[in-house]
Design a protein around this motif. Structure first.
Motif, PDB file in Angstrom:
ATOM      1  N   ARG A 155       0.823  -1.217   0.000  1.00 29.80           N
ATOM      2  CA  ARG A 155       0.000   0.000   0.000  1.00 29.80           C
ATOM      3  C   ARG A 155       0.853   1.262   0.000  1.00 29.80           C
ATOM      4  N   GLU A 156       1.913   1.269   0.814  1.00 28.51           N
ATOM      5  CA  GLU A 156       2.771   2.447   0.894  1.00 28.51           C
ATOM      6  C   GLU A 156       3.407   2.746  -0.456  1.00 28.51           C
ATOM      7  N   GLU A 157       3.834   1.693  -1.149  1.00 25.01           N
ATOM      8  CA  GLU A 157       4.442   1.856  -2.475  1.00 25.01           C
ATOM      9  C   GLU A 157       3.446   2.478  -3.461  1.00 25.01           C
ATOM     10  N   VAL A 158       2.212   2.019  -3.437  1.00 20.36           N
ATOM     11  CA  VAL A 158       1.188   2.543  -4.356  1.00 20.36           C
ATOM     12  C   VAL A 158       0.866   3.991  -4.029  1.00 20.36           C
ATOM     13  N   ILE A 159       0.736   4.306  -2.737  1.00 19.89           N
ATOM     14  CA  ILE A 159       0.417   5.676  -2.337  1.00 19.89           C
ATOM     15  C   ILE A 159       1.513   6.640  -2.773  1.00 19.89           C
ATOM     16  N   GLU A 160       2.771   6.221  -2.624  1.00 21.61           N
ATOM     17  CA  GLU A 160       3.889   7.073  -3.033  1.00 21.61           C
ATOM     18  C   GLU A 160       3.867   7.371  -4.530  1.00 21.61           C
ATOM     19  N   ALA A 161       3.364   6.414  -5.308  1.00 24.21           N
ATOM     20  CA  ALA A 161       3.367   6.575  -6.765  1.00 24.21           C
ATOM     21  C   ALA A 161       2.203   7.417  -7.281  1.00 24.21           C
ATOM     22  N   LEU A 162       1.210   7.686  -6.442  1.00 22.98           N
ATOM     23  CA  LEU A 162       0.027   8.430  -6.900  1.00 22.98           C
ATOM     24  C   LEU A 162       0.290   9.936  -6.905  1.00 22.98           C
ATOM     25  N   PRO A 163      -0.268  10.648  -7.882  1.00 26.12           N
ATOM     26  CA  PRO A 163      -0.201  12.116  -7.853  1.00 26.12           C
ATOM     27  C   PRO A 163      -0.895  12.644  -6.600  1.00 26.12           C
ATOM     28  N   LYS A 164      -0.397  13.734  -6.047  1.00 25.37           N
ATOM     29  CA  LYS A 164      -0.918  14.264  -4.786  1.00 25.37           C
ATOM     30  C   LYS A 164      -2.396  14.620  -4.874  1.00 25.37           C
ATOM     31  N   ASP A 165      -2.837  15.197  -5.986  1.00 22.42           N
ATOM     32  CA  ASP A 165      -4.251  15.590  -6.086  1.00 22.42           C
ATOM     33  C   ASP A 165      -5.159  14.369  -6.173  1.00 22.42           C
ATOM     34  N   VAL A 166      -4.689  13.288  -6.812  1.00 19.37           N
ATOM     35  CA  VAL A 166      -5.466  12.048  -6.902  1.00 19.37           C
ATOM     36  C   VAL A 166      -5.602  11.425  -5.521  1.00 19.37           C
ATOM     37  N   LEU A 167      -4.499  11.397  -4.772  1.00 20.13           N
ATOM     38  CA  LEU A 167      -4.523  10.838  -3.427  1.00 20.13           C
ATOM     39  C   LEU A 167      -5.486  11.622  -2.533  1.00 20.13           C
ATOM     40  N   ALA A 168      -5.430  12.951  -2.663  1.00 16.77           N
ATOM     41  CA  ALA A 168      -6.312  13.789  -1.842  1.00 16.77           C
ATOM     42  C   ALA A 168      -7.777  13.496  -2.127  1.00 16.77           C
ATOM     43  N   GLU A 169      -8.138  13.404  -3.388  1.00 17.78           N
ATOM     44  CA  GLU A 169      -9.523  13.134  -3.766  1.00 17.78           C
ATOM     45  C   GLU A 169      -9.950  11.745  -3.307  1.00 17.78           C
TER      46      GLU A 169
END
Length: 461
Positions: free
Chosen positions: A86-100
């Protein structure tokens, strides 16, 4: 007809698995950098299937998929992904996508998402939440790990105890910020203490003028925010709950736990028990790297090596006996193997009974007696079989008698050790699932070799 049902069942099983051809197409699209093609292939998949896909592929393939599909990633997918990646996937996501993605989750899912992350990543996620949601998540994080306070969601539907069905339905229709999923309307007194709940089904089926307190459920029970989540899952399973209010030290309502979260805990505990019994670590996953897998397995393999050396030391004591009668070397592994298997059978049942709280002080000695008798009867049955085999094989009746006696002794000891070892470890505060297997195997090996070789030395030489 039976063949048709079997084929239908097999097709149904296939419906719940990721299609291998589809996975190949997705990997081809990822390798080619074709984001449109990859999105079209993954769009029909359920969030749990997408999570499975990311867990099953290699690290480089996973990063390529997240890079191309990242903007379609939602909060539900993130909660389904195994903690190991999960941590690896979260790191790879754009910040705005993660926020949404995080904003659309309930508080319990946000807590589950970030509790195992490093502090910088936790802060990154917390700062995208609005003030109310952030305060709720931070409050949940103050409770101990693996407690009800971490498991609960803060979004709760409540009603005063004096409301009627009609007033409650009107409130629900007006309210714009209801949880995505809830099963009960919780009744509270003026001090915000939960005093009962009403199912949505009963609410919709009752007349508007009926008081809520007249249609409350008998299954109502509260859970302390400090209670261990394993006990919470047990309560849900034992009492057939679908949700339960969570209270603080003053019995005020602070959240609610729903059946999906409780059953997820139960599933995780079952998985941990299986992994620990095998000595591979309680967090092993197919997505682990080689180094991580070696680190998890090596310590218990080392313990097994030490116990194997101990068993070999018993054999060394009877080295002269074995040299004078080579048949003993041929038959020795049979005695040890049968004892090990018998011990593992009893051990598995005992660990499961302890986990489900079915093995208690009130019935423990009855269960021990039962297992001892079972071990004795199994030992007598296999003593007869192996005694005849050894007699025919080596043309020595006394050898058959020796291995038969050793079989009875070892299967009896294996059955007793299989239940007493996990009970003892639990009394000492150790996890029975983690350490029992090694001790039981050691006992059966040592006793099996000692009984067989000792009897052989006395009766055959």
């Amino acid at each position: 007809m039976a063949e048709e049902r079997a084929e239908e069942h097999e097709r149904e099983e296939e419906d719940y698995r990721l299609d291998g051809d589809l996975v190949d197409l997705i990997l081809e699209a990822a390798e080619a950098g074709d984001a449109d093609r990859l999105t079209a292939l993954m769009e029909p998949l359920h969030a749990a299937d997408i999570a499975d896909l990311l867990e099953q592929v290699g690290g480089a393939e996973r990063r390529a998929i997240v890079r191309l599909y990242g903007r379609e990633m939602d909060g539900e997918i993130l909660t389904e992904i195994d903690e190991s990646i999960r941590e690896e996937v979260i790191e790879a996501l754009p910040k705005d996508v993660l926020a949404e993605a995080v904003r659309e989750l309930d508080s319990d899912d946000v807590v589950d998402l970030i509790e195992d992350l490093e502090e910088p990543q936790q802060e990154e996620i917390l700062k995208v939440l609005d003030e109310t949601d952030r305060a709720a998540v931070e409050q949940s994080l103050t409770y101990p790990e693996y407690s009800a306070g971490r498991l609960m969601q803060r979004e709760v539907v409540t009603a005063p105890e004096f409301w009627t069905v009609g007033e409650t339905i009107d409130f629900l229709r007006r309210e714009e910020d209801l949880p995505d999923q809830f099963y009960h309307v919780i009744l509270v007194d003026p001090g915000h203490h939960p005093i009962g709940y009403v199912t949505l089904g009963k609410l919709l089926a009752s007349k508007r003028a009926l008081a809520l307190k007249d249609i409350t459920e008998d299954s109502f029970r509260t859970i302390s925010a400090w209670q261990e989540e394993g006990d919470v899952a047990y309560a849900f399973n034992q009492y057939h709950l679908i949700s339960a209010p969570v209270v603080d030290d003053d019995d005020r309502l602070v959240g609610v736990i729903t059946i999906d979260d409780a059953m997820a805990v139960l599933d995780e505990e079952h998985e941990e028990d299986i992994l620990r019994l095998a000595g591979v670590g309680d967090e092993s996953a197919i997505s682990d790297t080689v180094i991580e897998t070696v680190r998890q397995r090596l310590p218990w393999l080392f313990v097994n090596l030490l116990t194997a050396i101990l068993a070999s030391g018993v054999i060394a004591v009877f080295e002269g006996t074995i040299e004078r009668l080579v048949a003993l070397a041929v038959l020795m592994p049979i005695v040890a193997s049968m004892g090990g298997n018998a011990g593992t059978q009893t051990l598995t049942v005992a660990v499961r009974a302890l986990a489900t709280k079915n093995l208690t002080e009130s019935n423990v000695w009855r269960v021990v007696r039962r297992e001892a008798i079972v071990g004795l009867l199994n030992g007598l049955a296999f003593a007869l079989v192996m005694g005849l085999v050894a007699w025919v094989w080596f043309d020595t009746a006394s050898l058959g008698l020796v291995i038969g006696a050793a079989m009875v002794i070892n299967l009896f000891v294996a059955a007793v050790a299989g239940i007493l070892v996990p009970l003892t470890l639990e009394k000492l505060g150790a996890d029975p699932a983690l350490a029992s297997g090694t001790f039981v195997t050691t006992v059966t090996d040592v006793v099996g070799f000692f009984a067989f070789l000792g009897l052989a030395g006395m009766m055959l030489l």
